[in-house]
Design a protein around this motif. Structure first.
Motif, short mmCIF file in Angstrom:
data_model
loop_
_atom_site.label_atom_id
_atom_site.label_comp_id
_atom_site.label_asym_id
_atom_site.label_seq_id
_atom_site.Cartn_x
_atom_site.Cartn_y
_atom_site.Cartn_z
N MET A 1 0.84 -1.19 0.00
CA MET A 1 0.00 0.00 0.00
C MET A 1 0.88 1.25 0.00
SD MET A 1 -2.50 1.33 3.00
CE MET A 1 -3.81 0.21 2.62
N ASN A 2 0.50 2.23 -0.79
CA ASN A 2 1.24 3.50 -0.72
C ASN A 2 0.63 4.38 0.37
OD1 ASN A 2 2.34 6.01 -0.98
ND2 ASN A 2 2.58 5.82 -3.21
N PHE A 3 1.30 4.39 1.52
CA PHE A 3 0.81 5.15 2.67
C PHE A 3 0.57 6.61 2.33
CE2 PHE A 3 2.83 2.63 6.39
CZ PHE A 3 1.95 1.60 6.14
N LEU A 4 1.52 7.16 1.56
CA LEU A 4 1.49 8.61 1.35
C LEU A 4 0.32 9.03 0.49
CD1 LEU A 4 5.27 8.81 0.81
CD2 LEU A 4 4.05 9.83 2.72
N ALA A 5 -0.10 8.14 -0.41
CA ALA A 5 -1.27 8.46 -1.22
C ALA A 5 -2.54 8.21 -0.42
CB ALA A 5 -1.27 7.61 -2.48
N ARG A 368 4.29 13.36 -0.79
CA ARG A 368 3.03 13.79 -0.17
C ARG A 368 2.62 15.18 -0.69
NH1 ARG A 368 -1.69 12.55 0.98
NH2 ARG A 368 -2.66 13.58 2.74
N LEU A 369 3.60 16.07 -0.81
CA LEU A 369 3.30 17.42 -1.33
C LEU A 369 2.73 17.30 -2.75
CD1 LEU A 369 3.54 20.56 -1.09
CD2 LEU A 369 5.76 20.33 -2.20
N ILE A 371 1.19 14.80 -4.15
CA ILE A 371 -0.17 14.22 -4.14
C ILE A 371 -1.19 15.29 -3.76
CG2 ILE A 371 -1.68 12.61 -2.85
CD1 ILE A 371 0.86 10.76 -2.66
N LEU A 372 -0.87 16.10 -2.75
CA LEU A 372 -1.81 17.13 -2.30
C LEU A 372 -1.95 18.23 -3.36
CD1 LEU A 372 -0.84 17.40 1.49
CD2 LEU A 372 -2.91 16.40 0.54
N LEU A 373 -0.84 18.61 -4.00
CA LEU A 373 -0.92 19.65 -5.04
C LEU A 373 -1.75 19.16 -6.22
CD1 LEU A 373 2.74 21.07 -5.09
CD2 LEU A 373 0.67 22.28 -4.36
N ASP A 374 -1.61 17.87 -6.56
CA ASP A 374 -2.37 17.32 -7.69
C ASP A 374 -3.87 17.32 -7.42
OD1 ASP A 374 -0.09 16.95 -9.09
OD2 ASP A 374 0.05 14.79 -8.76
N LYS A 375 -4.24 17.39 -6.14
CA LYS A 375 -5.65 17.30 -5.80
C LYS A 375 -6.37 18.63 -5.80
CE LYS A 375 -5.33 13.16 -3.12
NZ LYS A 375 -5.71 12.36 -4.27
N GLN A 383 -0.82 27.62 -2.62
CA GLN A 383 0.18 28.52 -2.03
C GLN A 383 0.46 28.11 -0.58
OE1 GLN A 383 -1.08 32.40 -1.00
NE2 GLN A 383 0.99 33.23 -0.89
N GLN A 384 -0.62 27.76 0.14
CA GLN A 384 -0.44 27.36 1.54
C GLN A 384 0.42 26.11 1.64
OE1 GLN A 384 -3.45 25.15 3.27
NE2 GLN A 384 -2.74 25.45 5.36
N LEU A 385 0.17 25.14 0.75
CA LEU A 385 0.95 23.89 0.78
C LEU A 385 2.43 24.16 0.50
CD1 LEU A 385 -1.53 21.54 -1.11
CD2 LEU A 385 -0.69 21.21 1.23
N LEU A 386 2.69 25.01 -0.52
CA LEU A 386 4.08 25.28 -0.89
C LEU A 386 4.79 26.09 0.18
CD1 LEU A 386 3.43 26.00 -4.67
CD2 LEU A 386 4.77 24.09 -3.73
N GLN A 387 4.07 27.06 0.74
CA GLN A 387 4.66 27.89 1.80
C GLN A 387 4.94 27.04 3.04
OE1 GLN A 387 2.02 31.30 2.26
NE2 GLN A 387 3.86 32.46 2.76
N GLY A 388 3.99 26.16 3.37
CA GLY A 388 4.15 25.28 4.54
C GLY A 388 5.36 24.38 4.35
#
Ligand code: SAH
Length: 441
Positions: A1-5, A368-369, A371-375, A383-388
């Protein structure tokens, strides 16, 4: 299983502030910055009264009183975390931090043999944000954990913060049980149905198979400070300034004090900070892990026995003179990881400290970044994800200053040395995720 996804695949957290504010690990202060506020606080009055009656107090006593005095302590009544408060921490910056820590606990649980039950114990849980992110990962990976009996145990001295933690974590339809007299002063059930209990002291948490978490907890425990002088080590004390009756100042003890025994015989620095309370907590964690199994993950800013004067104050995201307006600002000192390792007294194996950027990268933050950006196409969330990510990983920000240390049972590393092997020039990779790459993707 891919945990991160799988972790939080269906959910992206709501916007968590954009960060003009400071985290606590950035600056050093000897308390000599210009005073920002000379107001005579109730805590200052209390301390002046105390010093007049019994004499100058140690920095450790000062820190303990200022932060956790039950009636007037800074932590007892404040919500100091976040943009509106005095400082910001990693879980308040990005959901990815807690998600990766959630995966760490699951990977350790799997590696240690998938025990039928575990307690997740957090020391100093702040607003409960870190646990909320960890629990979201546990829910998303529910198929793995479905037969595991999980309970949460929060060690928190602050009445105010325990209320905020309950709001963050618990199901409001199930009323909280409160008993101020009991070592378990509050009980509830999380939104995902996990029982949760609150304690003031780690000693009161049941001695069962547990995973322990301490993020920015050890840095608020009281430190003793010592200065090397021609007459030997002298402890730094807090006294009333003879020139200004409602002002405090540092003085040196005229002779040796009992706490001097905490200094190592071969100490080469000329100024040291020692945190005996941290030693007591580490001994307790090590004892528990060696008897019942589990692991502890400790993350904080700190050093490996090399720094000297790191005691500092924070208010409104700015440095604050540690002796001014006590009770209105956070007080903190860098964690001495070499001391923590020494205090584990060989009962457990320790991994690290390693830098936050290395730990999070090993845990797969880049994947993980992505996967979240793709969503999301939402510009503010992206911007929040990249800044974080930048805040957590950038060596000039939190990436280098913050460190991770793990305590695991010796059996966990049995036969797989993480030290340099005599016949190899490189250390063999650690079998523990974060300290080596995450293996279960
Ligand atoms: N871990 C959180 C909060 C860090 S602030 C985060 O990273 O966001 C420090 C936390 O430790 C607060 O929750 C504070 O109330 C708690 N705390 C401070 N001294 C404590 C003590 N002696 N025992 C238990 N909790 C303490």
């Amino acid at each position: 299983m891919n945990f991160l996804a799988a972790a939080g695949a269906r959910r992206l957290c709501a916007l968590r502030g954009v960060f003009p504010c400071l985290w606590r690990g950035k600056y050093f202060s000897s308390g000599n910055e210009p005073a920002e506020n000379n107001s005579v606080t109730p805590m200052l009055r209390h301390l002046i009264y105390k010093i007049k009656s019994t004499g100058p107090i140690t920095v450790a006593e000062y820190m303990k009183e200022v932060l956790t005095n039950p009636a007037k302590g800074y932590y007892m009544k404040h919500d100091m975390l976040g943009e509106e408060g005095d400082f910001i921490t990693s879980p308040e910056i990005s959901q990815m931090f807690g998600e990766l820590l959630g995966i760490w606990f699951i990977s350790e649980w799997i590696a240690a043999g998938k025990n039928a039950a575990f307690q997740l114990v957090e020391l100093g849980p702040g607003k409960g944000t870190l646990l909320e992110d960890i629990l979201r990962v546990f829910s998303q990976l529910g198929s793995l954990l479905k037969n595991c009996d999980i309970s949460l145990h929060l060690v928190e001295v602050s009445q105010k913060l325990s209320e905020i933690q309950a709001l963050t974590l618990t199901e409001e339809k199930v009323p909280l049980e409160r008993n101020a007299e009991s070592p378990v002063y509050m009980k509830g059930v999380t939104k995902s149905g996990i029982p949760v209990s609150w304690y003031r002291d780690l000693q009161d948490v049941p001695k069962e198979y547990s995973f322990y978490l301490a993020h920015e907890f050890f840095d608020v425990l009281p430190v003793h400070k010592f200065q090397k002088t021609p007459h030997g080590w002298r402890e730094v004390l807090v006294d009333i300034d003879p020139q200004v009756s409602d002002k405090l100042r540092f003085v040196l003890a005229p002779c040796a004090t009992p706490a001097e025994t905490f200094i190592q015989d071969d100490e080469t620095r000329d100024h040291v900070e020692v945190c005996p309370e941290a030693g007591v907590v580490i001994q307790e964690l090590s004892q528990r892990i060696s008897l019942t199994g589990g692991a502890a993950l400790i993350a904080d800013y700190g050093h490996d026995g090399t720094k000297t004067d790191t005691f500092r104050g924070f208010r409104g995201h700015r440095l604050h003179d540690v002796l001014t307006a006590p009770g209105t600002a956070d007080l903190t000192a860098d964690v001495d990881f070499s001391y923590l390792r020494r205090m584990s007294q060989g009962k457990v194996a320790s991994l690290g400290p390693i830098e936050q950027q290395t730990f999070l990268r090993n845990m797969g933050i880049d994947v993980r970044l992505k996967i979240l950006l793709d969503k999301t196409d939402e510009p503010s969330l992206r911007q929040q994800l990249l800044q974080g990510y930048n805040m957590l990983m950038n060596p000039m920000k939190m990436g280098e200053r913050f460190n991770f240390l793990a305590l695991v049972p010796h059996q966990r590393l049995h036969g797989r040395s993480h030290q340099t092997n005599a016949r190899q020039s490189k250390p063999s990779p650690s079998p523990v995720a974060g300290f080596g790459e995450l293996a279960w993707q």
